[in-house]
Design a protein around this motif. Structure first.
Motif, short mmCIF file in Angstrom:
data_model
loop_
_atom_site.label_atom_id
_atom_site.label_comp_id
_atom_site.label_asym_id
_atom_site.label_seq_id
_atom_site.Cartn_x
_atom_site.Cartn_y
_atom_site.Cartn_z
N ALA A 186 -6.50 10.07 76.66
CA ALA A 186 -7.68 9.20 76.51
C ALA A 186 -7.42 7.81 77.07
O ALA A 186 -8.34 7.16 77.59
N GLY A 187 -6.18 7.34 76.98
CA GLY A 187 -5.85 6.01 77.49
C GLY A 187 -6.51 4.89 76.71
O GLY A 187 -6.74 3.80 77.27
N SER A 188 -6.79 5.13 75.46
CA SER A 188 -7.48 4.11 74.65
C SER A 188 -7.11 4.30 73.18
O SER A 188 -6.83 5.42 72.73
N LEU A 189 -7.14 3.19 72.44
CA LEU A 189 -6.90 3.23 71.00
C LEU A 189 -8.16 2.81 70.23
O LEU A 189 -8.09 2.33 69.11
N ALA A 190 -9.31 3.00 70.88
CA ALA A 190 -10.58 2.68 70.22
C ALA A 190 -10.79 3.59 69.01
O ALA A 190 -10.22 4.69 68.93
N ARG A 191 -11.63 3.12 68.08
CA ARG A 191 -11.84 3.88 66.85
C ARG A 191 -12.33 5.29 67.13
O ARG A 191 -11.88 6.26 66.50
N PHE A 192 -13.23 5.43 68.10
CA PHE A 192 -13.76 6.74 68.42
C PHE A 192 -12.65 7.68 68.88
O PHE A 192 -12.59 8.85 68.46
N GLU A 193 -11.75 7.17 69.74
CA GLU A 193 -10.66 8.01 70.23
C GLU A 193 -9.70 8.37 69.11
O GLU A 193 -9.18 9.49 69.06
N LEU A 194 -9.44 7.44 68.19
CA LEU A 194 -8.55 7.73 67.07
C LEU A 194 -9.12 8.82 66.18
O LEU A 194 -8.41 9.73 65.74
N VAL A 195 -10.43 8.74 65.90
CA VAL A 195 -11.06 9.72 65.02
C VAL A 195 -11.12 11.09 65.68
O VAL A 195 -10.72 12.11 65.10
N THR A 196 -11.62 11.13 66.93
CA THR A 196 -11.72 12.42 67.61
C THR A 196 -10.33 13.00 67.89
O THR A 196 -10.14 14.22 67.85
N GLY A 197 -9.36 12.13 68.16
CA GLY A 197 -7.99 12.62 68.36
C GLY A 197 -7.42 13.25 67.11
O GLY A 197 -6.75 14.29 67.17
N ALA A 198 -7.67 12.61 65.96
CA ALA A 198 -7.17 13.16 64.70
C ALA A 198 -7.83 14.50 64.39
O ALA A 198 -7.16 15.44 63.94
N ILE A 199 -9.12 14.61 64.66
CA ILE A 199 -9.83 15.87 64.42
C ILE A 199 -9.28 16.97 65.33
O ILE A 199 -8.98 18.09 64.88
N SER A 200 -9.13 16.64 66.61
CA SER A 200 -8.62 17.63 67.57
C SER A 200 -7.20 18.06 67.21
O SER A 200 -6.86 19.25 67.26
N ALA A 201 -6.35 17.09 66.84
CA ALA A 201 -4.97 17.41 66.48
C ALA A 201 -4.93 18.27 65.23
O ALA A 201 -4.09 19.18 65.11
N GLY A 202 -5.83 18.00 64.29
CA GLY A 202 -5.88 18.81 63.08
C GLY A 202 -6.25 20.25 63.38
O GLY A 202 -5.66 21.18 62.83
N ILE A 203 -7.21 20.44 64.29
CA ILE A 203 -7.62 21.80 64.66
C ILE A 203 -6.46 22.53 65.34
O ILE A 203 -6.18 23.70 65.04
N VAL A 204 -5.78 21.84 66.26
CA VAL A 204 -4.64 22.44 66.96
C VAL A 204 -3.53 22.81 65.97
O VAL A 204 -2.95 23.90 66.03
N ALA A 205 -3.24 21.89 65.05
CA ALA A 205 -2.16 22.13 64.10
C ALA A 205 -2.47 23.31 63.20
O ALA A 205 -1.59 24.14 62.91
N VAL A 206 -3.71 23.43 62.74
CA VAL A 206 -4.10 24.55 61.88
C VAL A 206 -4.04 25.86 62.66
O VAL A 206 -3.54 26.88 62.16
#
Length: 346
Positions: A186-206
């Motif tokens: 993403a190349g960004s630490l904006a709130r949107f990227e942090l939230v969507t990144g956490a959701i995506s990482a959670g899906i991958v981890a599960v």
């Protein structure tokens, strides 16, 4: 104190790495308790009699395995290397070994000759490959007067499942890697990227928890490797820059002094990740291209004689071993030094 001098018979097995760690830990505990230097002797019983001056495939594999075991032991010892002497050797090379009694005889003879008082067996130790050897062998060694113990390590499932039960540490490790990779893309630490990144990482981890990470996560060792990797990256970039200058000189030279050849060598790296890292590092360095890798046997195309000399000099291989196996791994000789046959040009 009994147990300060250990004999550890080794053969290829899925639990050997953990057995090495257990034996080293036991030796360190004994050294701490007595204040004296402990010793661990890793020995490989060779089942076929050798002719003087000749090596067989088994002995070549045995020496490679003992080399690997030494690196593991030095990695486990870390800063406590002075507290425990690590020795390796082949036993039984002068006779044929068939029965548990044969193996017990050469092992106990070695133990007597080196004043060892305790034998630690890998629970999967089976140099014969087919016939179960360990229970009767342990009985024979015990009757010879040595203390005998099986390393309390988890045996591998005989029919491993594709999906295994993961731990919380594995889940968070996969989540963290996925989250960081998402933010990197993403190349960004904006709130949107942090939230969507956490959701995506959670899906991958599960979804991949029991597939991607099937081995226990060791936080200390992982952090150490990541720290060494941070040192390796600038070193690799420096090597790439030097190789670029060398190839630029060759390309711009009026006589175009190239000497392309395919070469082969066996690298002293063993895990799939370390082999992949070395193969990619070779390819990223101009003048060399990894054409094929079979386990730890590399086939590389080299453009110039200097590129071949650098490859066999082993600087990249040594650096990769440092990342994965620590300083002990970095001290292993280069491909050119290990054998006159390794690195033979095809």
């Amino acid at each position: 104190m009994s147990g300060a001098r250990l004999l550890v018979p080794v053969s290829e097995s899925p639990t050997l790495r953990n057995t090495v760690a257990y034996a080293v830990g036991e030796a360190l505990d004994a050294a701490d308790a007595t204040g004296d230097r402990a010793a661990v002797h890793f020995v490989y019983p060779v089942s076929e009699r050798l002719t003087i001056g000749e090596d067989s495939r088994e002995t070549e594999r045995a020496r490679e395995l003992l080399e690997k075991v030494t690196v593991w032991a030095e990695e486990d010892l870390g800063d406590d290397a002075g507290a425990v002497a690590v020795e390796t050797g082949l036993v039984g090379t002068g006779e044929y070994l068939f029965s548990p009694g044969d193996y017990a005889e050469v092992l106990t003879s070695y133990a007597d000759g080196h004043d060892l008082d305790r034998a630690v067996f890998d629970p999967e130790f089976n140099p014969l490959g087919t016939t179960p050897l360990l229970p009767p062998l342990e009985g024979e060694v015990r009757r010879a007067g040595l203390d005998v113990e099986e390393a309390p390590v988890q045996r591998q499932r005989r029919s491993p499942l594709l999906v295994k039960r993961g731990t919380v540490a594995q889940f968070f490790a996969l989540f963290g890697v996925s989250f960081l990779f998402y933010l990197l893309l993403a190349g960004s630490l904006a709130r949107f990227e942090l939230v969507t990144g956490a959701i995506s990482a959670g899906i991958v981890a599960v979804a991949l928890w029991g597939v991607s990470l099937t081995e226990p996560v060791e936080p200390v060792r992982t952090v150490q490797r990541l720290a060494r990797l941070l040192l390796y990256v600038p070193y690799l970039l420096w090597e790439i820059a030097l190789a670029n200058l060398s190839i630029a000189y060759v390309v711009l030279h009026p006589s175009l002094p190239i000497d392309p050849k395919m070469v082969e060598f066996d690298a002293a790296v063993w895990s799939p990740l370390s082999v992949t890292t070395l193969a990619n590092s070779i390819t990223l360095t101009p003048g060399t291209l990894t054409v094929d890798v079979s386990r730890r046997h590399f086939t590389v195309h080299t453009l110039t004689r200097d590129a071949r000399e650098d490859l066999f000099g082993g600087s990249l291989e040594r650096a990769v071993r440092f990342v994965f196996y620590g300083r002990g791994g970095a001290r292993i000789p280069s491909p050119k030094e290990r054998s006159t046959e390794e690195g033979e040009e095809s």
